[in-house]
Design a protein around this motif. Structure first.
Motif, PDB file in Angstrom:
ATOM      1  N   SER A   4       0.070   6.639  -3.269  1.00  0.00           N
ATOM      2  CA  SER A   4       0.829   6.418  -2.041  1.00  0.00           C
ATOM      3  C   SER A   4       1.558   7.684  -1.609  1.00  0.00           C
ATOM      4  O   SER A   4       1.631   7.993  -0.416  1.00  0.00           O
ATOM      5  N   TYR A   5       2.099   8.421  -2.566  1.00  0.00           N
ATOM      6  CA  TYR A   5       2.793   9.667  -2.239  1.00  0.00           C
ATOM      7  C   TYR A   5       1.833  10.649  -1.572  1.00  0.00           C
ATOM      8  O   TYR A   5       2.198  11.318  -0.591  1.00  0.00           O
ATOM      9  N   ARG A  54       7.028   6.508   5.776  1.00  0.00           N
ATOM     10  CA  ARG A  54       6.245   6.149   6.949  1.00  0.00           C
ATOM     11  C   ARG A  54       7.133   5.796   8.141  1.00  0.00           C
ATOM     12  O   ARG A  54       6.760   6.018   9.297  1.00  0.00           O
ATOM     13  N   LEU A 103       0.867   9.327   2.001  1.00  0.00           N
ATOM     14  CA  LEU A 103       1.985   9.460   2.938  1.00  0.00           C
ATOM     15  C   LEU A 103       2.414  10.913   3.114  1.00  0.00           C
ATOM     16  O   LEU A 103       3.326  11.202   3.893  1.00  0.00           O
ATOM     17  N   TYR A 151       0.812  -1.214   0.000  1.00  0.00           N
ATOM     18  CA  TYR A 151       0.000   0.000   0.000  1.00  0.00           C
ATOM     19  C   TYR A 151       0.850   1.271   0.000  1.00  0.00           C
ATOM     20  O   TYR A 151       0.305   2.376  -0.138  1.00  0.00           O
ATOM     21  N   GLU A 152       2.154   1.118   0.184  1.00  0.00           N
ATOM     22  CA  GLU A 152       3.055   2.264   0.089  1.00  0.00           C
ATOM     23  C   GLU A 152       3.662   2.372  -1.312  1.00  0.00           C
ATOM     24  O   GLU A 152       4.458   3.276  -1.567  1.00  0.00           O
ATOM     25  N   ASN A 153       3.264   1.478  -2.186  1.00  0.00           N
ATOM     26  CA  ASN A 153       3.873   1.403  -3.512  1.00  0.00           C
ATOM     27  C   ASN A 153       2.841   1.590  -4.621  1.00  0.00           C
ATOM     28  O   ASN A 153       3.075   1.184  -5.759  1.00  0.00           O
TER      29      ASN A 153
END
Length: 263
Positions: A58-59, A67, A62, A51-53
């Protein structure tokens, strides 16, 4: 169906743009692999969760920070993803769901990676341009936009013109004014777009490059020693020809009608 394909082309471009960020970051470093390790924060090296990619989103989620370590994430990452997504969408609207779309998608992705790498490192990796020459020439047998004869001449003239310019510049100044990467890049552009594109690409890139170069001379105060990467100007000019060729040719014909005497 057009709406569905348009959405897919945008998402496909964003995903490939995410991969291009890895290429841009790792390819200039010969000690790194573009496949391993998995995506991670360049500062604290913490592997990213799925989920950070997610490209672009994601940008935003975040808020531009890792994170784990809270360090800022470069705005370059979402910009590359968004640029590739929009370019993919533009390609779809120009070529539709066709082989030409896929061929020029590869071409545009290569150009985008070259632009960012050349800006940061002032190099154009042979691992992009040399296979690009081959792919562009082979593709000319399969797509209607360029014949193999036009592609072959594009390779010869594209590489030959810049090599000649670079040679004369060196003989006059005893300095390297243009790298071999630029020569191979123009050969790749000729392979994909044909020899007819080269006059515009060289003219447009030289004009814009000169304008930026003059501004850089005043800012850096290095005079004739000022160096700027030329690859981005070649790549952007090639994109201009790909997307706006009919308008460019119309303007050229209008100019000729004004410049040539009427009998």
């Amino acid at each position: 169906m057009d709406t569905i394909f348009s959405i897919f082309s945008f998402l496909f471009g964003a995903v490939v743009g995410s991969f291009l960020n890895v290429v841009i970051l790792r390819l200039p470093d010969q000690d790194q692999s573009i496949a391993f390790p998995a995506s991670h924060c360049p500062r604290c090296k913490t592997p990213l969760h799925w989920y950070e990619n997610i490209p672009i989103l994601s940008y935003l989620f975040l808020r531009g920070r890792c994170r784990t370590c809270k360090e800022k994430i470069s705005i370059q990452y979402p910009l590359v993803e968004l640029s590739m997504a929009l370019l993919s969408l533009a390609l779809f609207h120009q070529f539709g769901p066709s082989l030409s779309y896929l061929v020029y998608f590869v071409f545009i992705a290569a150009l985008l990676a070259i632009i960012v790498i050349d800006i940061h490192h002032q190099i154009i990796p042979d691992v992009i341009s040399l296979p690009g020459i081959v792919i562009g020439f082979l593709a000319s047998f399969c797509i209607p936009e360029v014949t193999w004869q036009q592609s072959f001449l594009g390779i010869l003239l594209g590489g030959g013109v810049l090599y000649t310019i670079a040679l004369f510049y060196y003989l006059l100044t005893k300095r390297d004014g243009m790298g071999g990467g630029d020569i191979k890049l123009l050969a790749m552009i000729g392979a994909f777009l044909g020899w007819q594109s080269l006059l515009f690409v060289i003219f447009a890139s030289s004009l814009t490059g000169s304008m930026v170069g003059i501004a850089a001379m005043f800012k850096q105060k290095k005079g004739g020693q000022t160096r700027i990467p030329f690859g981005p100007f070649l790549a952007i000019s090639a994109m201009g020809w790909l997307f706006f060729r009919p308008w460019i040719l119309t303007l050229w014909q209008w100019y000729l009608s004004l410049a040539l005497p009427h009998g």
